[in-house]
Design a protein around this motif. Structure first.
Motif, PDB file in Angstrom:
ATOM      1  N   ALA A  89       0.959  -1.333  -0.017  1.00  0.00           N
ATOM      2  CA  ALA A  89       0.212   0.052  -0.423  1.00  0.00           C
ATOM      3  C   ALA A  89       0.795   0.878  -0.088  1.00  0.00           C
ATOM      4  CB  ALA A  89      -1.356  -0.600   1.483  1.00  0.00           C
ATOM      5  N   ARG A  90       2.074   1.485   0.532  1.00  0.00           N
ATOM      6  CA  ARG A  90       3.175   2.584   0.987  1.00  0.00           C
ATOM      7  C   ARG A  90       3.194   2.514  -0.471  1.00  0.00           C
ATOM      8  NH1 ARG A  90       5.086   0.519   4.844  1.00  0.00           N
ATOM      9  NH2 ARG A  90       7.632   0.206   2.947  1.00  0.00           N
ATOM     10  N   ARG A  91       4.037   1.516  -1.116  1.00  0.00           N
ATOM     11  CA  ARG A  91       4.986   2.096  -2.085  1.00  0.00           C
ATOM     12  C   ARG A  91       4.174   2.145  -3.798  1.00  0.00           C
ATOM     13  NH1 ARG A  91       8.938   3.647  -4.489  1.00  0.00           N
ATOM     14  NH2 ARG A  91       9.775   2.883  -6.323  1.00  0.00           N
ATOM     15  N   ILE A  92       2.598   1.588  -3.930  1.00  0.00           N
ATOM     16  CA  ILE A  92       1.556   2.015  -4.942  1.00  0.00           C
ATOM     17  C   ILE A  92       1.242   3.629  -4.645  1.00  0.00           C
ATOM     18  CG2 ILE A  92      -0.875   1.765  -5.174  1.00  0.00           C
ATOM     19  CD1 ILE A  92      -0.612  -1.948  -4.296  1.00  0.00           C
ATOM     20  N   ARG A  93       0.991   4.003  -2.950  1.00  0.00           N
ATOM     21  CA  ARG A  93       0.309   5.290  -2.641  1.00  0.00           C
ATOM     22  C   ARG A  93       1.886   5.911  -4.149  1.00  0.00           C
ATOM     23  NH1 ARG A  93      -1.046   3.328   2.366  1.00  0.00           N
ATOM     24  NH2 ARG A  93       0.522   4.333   2.805  1.00  0.00           N
ATOM     25  N   MET A 113      -7.752   1.375  -1.906  1.00  0.00           N
ATOM     26  CA  MET A 113      -7.552   1.534  -3.444  1.00  0.00           C
ATOM     27  C   MET A 113      -8.151   1.019  -4.282  1.00  0.00           C
ATOM     28  SD  MET A 113      -3.678   2.556  -3.478  1.00  0.00           S
ATOM     29  CE  MET A 113      -2.892   1.827  -2.203  1.00  0.00           C
ATOM     30  N   ARG A 114      -7.939  -0.808  -4.146  1.00  0.00           N
ATOM     31  CA  ARG A 114      -8.901  -1.443  -4.996  1.00  0.00           C
ATOM     32  C   ARG A 114     -10.473  -0.995  -5.247  1.00  0.00           C
ATOM     33  NH1 ARG A 114      -6.975  -6.087  -2.592  1.00  0.00           N
ATOM     34  NH2 ARG A 114      -7.771  -6.052  -1.386  1.00  0.00           N
ATOM     35  N   LEU A 115     -11.279  -0.480  -4.405  1.00  0.00           N
ATOM     36  CA  LEU A 115     -12.798  -0.059  -4.034  1.00  0.00           C
ATOM     37  C   LEU A 115     -12.105   0.782  -5.145  1.00  0.00           C
ATOM     38  CD1 LEU A 115     -15.676  -0.473  -2.786  1.00  0.00           C
ATOM     39  CD2 LEU A 115     -14.603   1.452  -0.899  1.00  0.00           C
ATOM     40  N   ALA A 116     -11.247   1.779  -4.936  1.00  0.00           N
ATOM     41  CA  ALA A 116     -11.888   3.218  -5.745  1.00  0.00           C
ATOM     42  C   ALA A 116     -11.834   2.842  -7.148  1.00  0.00           C
ATOM     43  CB  ALA A 116     -10.789   4.283  -5.316  1.00  0.00           C
ATOM     44  N   ARG A 117     -11.138   1.603  -7.821  1.00  0.00           N
ATOM     45  CA  ARG A 117     -11.583   1.326  -9.460  1.00  0.00           C
ATOM     46  C   ARG A 117     -11.730   0.675  -9.709  1.00  0.00           C
ATOM     47  NH1 ARG A 117      -5.303  -0.001  -7.293  1.00  0.00           N
ATOM     48  NH2 ARG A 117      -3.890   1.410  -8.193  1.00  0.00           N
ATOM     49  N   ASP A 118     -12.370  -0.167  -9.077  1.00  0.00           N
ATOM     50  CA  ASP A 118     -14.295  -0.910  -9.239  1.00  0.00           C
ATOM     51  C   ASP A 118     -15.253   0.435  -8.941  1.00  0.00           C
ATOM     52  OD1 ASP A 118     -12.500  -3.064  -9.034  1.00  0.00           O
ATOM     53  OD2 ASP A 118     -13.122  -3.167  -6.458  1.00  0.00           O
ATOM     54  N   ILE A 119     -15.378   1.093  -7.880  1.00  0.00           N
ATOM     55  CA  ILE A 119     -16.313   1.601  -8.638  1.00  0.00           C
ATOM     56  C   ILE A 119     -16.189   2.699  -9.328  1.00  0.00           C
ATOM     57  CG2 ILE A 119     -17.425   4.089  -7.323  1.00  0.00           C
ATOM     58  CD1 ILE A 119     -16.435   3.292  -4.406  1.00  0.00           C
ATOM     59  N   SER A 120     -14.669   3.435 -10.065  1.00  0.00           N
ATOM     60  CA  SER A 120     -15.087   3.947 -11.327  1.00  0.00           C
ATOM     61  C   SER A 120     -15.660   3.428 -12.423  1.00  0.00           C
ATOM     62  CB  SER A 120     -13.625   4.534 -11.137  1.00  0.00           C
ATOM     63  OG  SER A 120     -13.404   5.530 -10.423  1.00  0.00           O
ATOM     64  N   ARG A 121     -15.068   2.099 -12.827  1.00  0.00           N
ATOM     65  CA  ARG A 121     -15.429   1.333 -13.908  1.00  0.00           C
ATOM     66  C   ARG A 121     -16.677   1.163 -13.769  1.00  0.00           C
ATOM     67  NH1 ARG A 121     -11.206  -1.778 -11.336  1.00  0.00           N
ATOM     68  NH2 ARG A 121      -8.996  -1.548 -13.233  1.00  0.00           N
ATOM     69  N   ARG A 122     -17.588   1.100 -12.376  1.00  0.00           N
ATOM     70  CA  ARG A 122     -18.472   0.964 -12.333  1.00  0.00           C
ATOM     71  C   ARG A 122     -19.611   1.740 -13.372  1.00  0.00           C
ATOM     72  NH1 ARG A 122     -22.315  -2.033  -9.461  1.00  0.00           N
ATOM     73  NH2 ARG A 122     -20.661  -3.736  -9.111  1.00  0.00           N
TER      74      ARG A 122
END
Length: 509
Positions: free
Chosen positions: A161-165, A474-483
């Protein structure tokens, strides 16, 4: 008496003459008969000679045919003998190959038996070693695996998570800086007017008495007008005005022009209506062609097919969120060309893709499908290049973007639609869009609350911290954006922000 004797003598002379004539004719008949018999004998002799000659020739021809048939039969027999020899040799080769395969199969079976035996020995040794390890570790293999995975997962989740951020922040900072420079430069170099259109046309009337003439006796005039133009004419309490409504902007424009001519002329009857509708339709077709050519000229995209020029012209009467699509297409072409020039991409392809990206909207009310796919199919049919077709088809991510110009066209479309004053929408539509945006966010597990901000261009989502960690956020943000991309239609882009807050509370006593 002398006379009697003379007559008797004359009679005797006549009798003698007749007898001589008879004898002469009898002699001549015999001669002719004899000649005929001789001629017949000669003909029979000639026929017999010719028959003998034909028999001789037929025998010779039959002999030649028989000799030729014997030669052909010999050749065929020789070919058959050669084919038989070849087949015999082929059969011998196949028999030999089959024997080799059979021998190889036997060898393989022997090797497989050895391998099976070796596999059984290895399996036994593996089971013994696993049992010994489980005895020493005092846990099963699955328990050890789960414990190891849980330890590794716990240690790596925070690091991931830290590296991805960190990577995302660095990428966003650099991308935002570069994008701001390019977009600012592109917007500075273009100035376009704000155009607002509506879905209905209002025709002003000199007096309210004109409404009765438009309707006509028993409504015959208004019925003829609606049948000829394919629109709905609304005659209500609006003072000195009638409303024309149609889903087809071309029909609505033809009807508006016709109504204005009827009101100006004052002669309103079915025959006059049909005549003016035909004239207005020709005027609109001329305007469509001229506007299409003007769009191609202003955007700098030459060589387009005449049918594509017509569709470009039809966009003059098409709006989306209040934005005129004809001006939007030209504006998108300019912006795409500027961005392509800054990035070193193909400017001509970017301009053409920007000009034609919404061409499907000119006929999307007539053909089933999305306007991007309709436009791409139409452009492909009339000889547009594959890179431009991909830019048209992919500007809403319905297909994969295969070229950098496709990405540039999508960005230019978003810039043109999202600039201040470019688009508008009704209050009901805005409320439904914002509510749908919040409802989509609430469908996901772990979401506590969601709020749509900035006129629906951002949604902030509060999540439950005990259910959603940093990586899951972070995964939730991507999933909501796709939806949101899959289920909603909206101008510009929508920012999705996930907020995870953990509070530690204690009391000093």
């Amino acid at each position: 008496m002398e006379i009697v004797y003379a007559l008797i003598g004359l009679a005797i002379g006549v009798a003698l003459g007749a007898g001589g004539l008879y004898v002469y004719e009898t002699t001549q008949g015999k001669n002719r008969k004899r000649l005929a018999e001789e001629e017949a004998d000669r003909l029979v002799q000639d026929a017999q000679n010719q028959a003998k000659q034909l028999v001789v020739e037929a025998k010779d021809e039959a002999h030649d045919i028989q000799r030729e048939a014997e030669e052909n039969a010999k050749k065929r027999r020789a070919e058959l003998d050669r084919e038989s020899d070849r087949l015999t040799k082929r059969r011998d080769d196949l028999d030999a190959r089959y024997e080799r395969l059979d021998l190889r199969e036997q060898n393989l079976n022997k090797r497989q038996s050895k391998l099976d035996k070796r596999q059984n020995e290895l399996t036994t040794m593996y089971d013994e070693q696993k049992a010994e390890l489980e005895r020493v570790a005092e846990m099963t293999r699955e328990e050890a695996r789960q414990e190891l995975l849980s330890i590794v997962e716990e240690e790596t989740r925070n690091d991931m998570a830290r590296r991805i951020r960190e990577i995302e922040e660095e990428t966003k900072i650099e991308a935002d800086r570069r994008a701001r420079d390019i977009i600012a430069l592109a917007i500075q170099r273009i100035a376009s007017e704000q155009v607002n259109e509506i879905a209905v046309s209002v025709v002003p009337l000199p007096t309210d008495e004109m409404k009765g003439r438009i309707i006509g006796r028993n409504g015959r005039n208004i019925r003829s007008f609606e049948q000829a133009t394919g629109v709905d004419v609304v005659v209500d309490d609006t003072p000195e005005a009638v409303t024309i409504s149609s889903f087809d902007p071309i029909r609505r424009e033809v009807a508006r022009r016709t109504m204005e001519k009827l009101v100006l002329d004052g002669r309103i009857h079915p025959a006059r209506i049909e005549k003016l509708v035909s004239d207005s339709r020709k005027e609109v077709e001329r305007i469509v062609r001229e506007e299409g050519e003007r769009a191609a000229y202003e955007a700098g995209v030459p060589g387009l097919h005449s049918e594509i020029i017509k569709l470009l012209g039809r966009l003059k009467f098409r709006t989306s969120y209040g934005q005129n699509q004809h001006g939007h297409a030209i504006e998108t072409a300019h912006i795409a060309g500027m961005i392509a020039a800054e990035l070193g991409a193909d400017v001509s392809i970017a301009k053409a893709g920007g000009l034609l990206h919404d061409i499907g909207k000119a006929v999307d009310h007539e053909i089933e499908g999305t306007h991007a796919q309709i436009g791409a199919d139409f452009a492909k049919r009339f000889g547009v290049g594959p890179r431009i077709v991909n830019a048209i088809a992919s500007h809403h991510h319905e297909v994969e973007q295969e070229y950098v110009e496709s990405i540039i066209v999508e960005a230019a479309d978003a810039i043109s639609g999202a600039r201040p004053g470019a688009r508008r929408e009704s209050l009901d539509t805005y409320i439904r869009r914002v509510k749908a945006l919040e409802d989509i966010a609430k469908e996901f597990e772990g979401v506590d609350q969601s709020f749509a901000l900035q006129a629906g261009r951002e949604v902030r989502i509060m999540v439950k911290p005990d259910e959603i960690d940093d990586l899951a956020a972070m995964r939730l943000a991507r999933d909501i954006s796709r939806r949101i991309e899959e289920t909603m239609q909206y101008p510009g882009q929508i920012k999705v922000t996930i907020i995870r807050e953990t509070r530690a509370v204690d009391y000093a006593k």
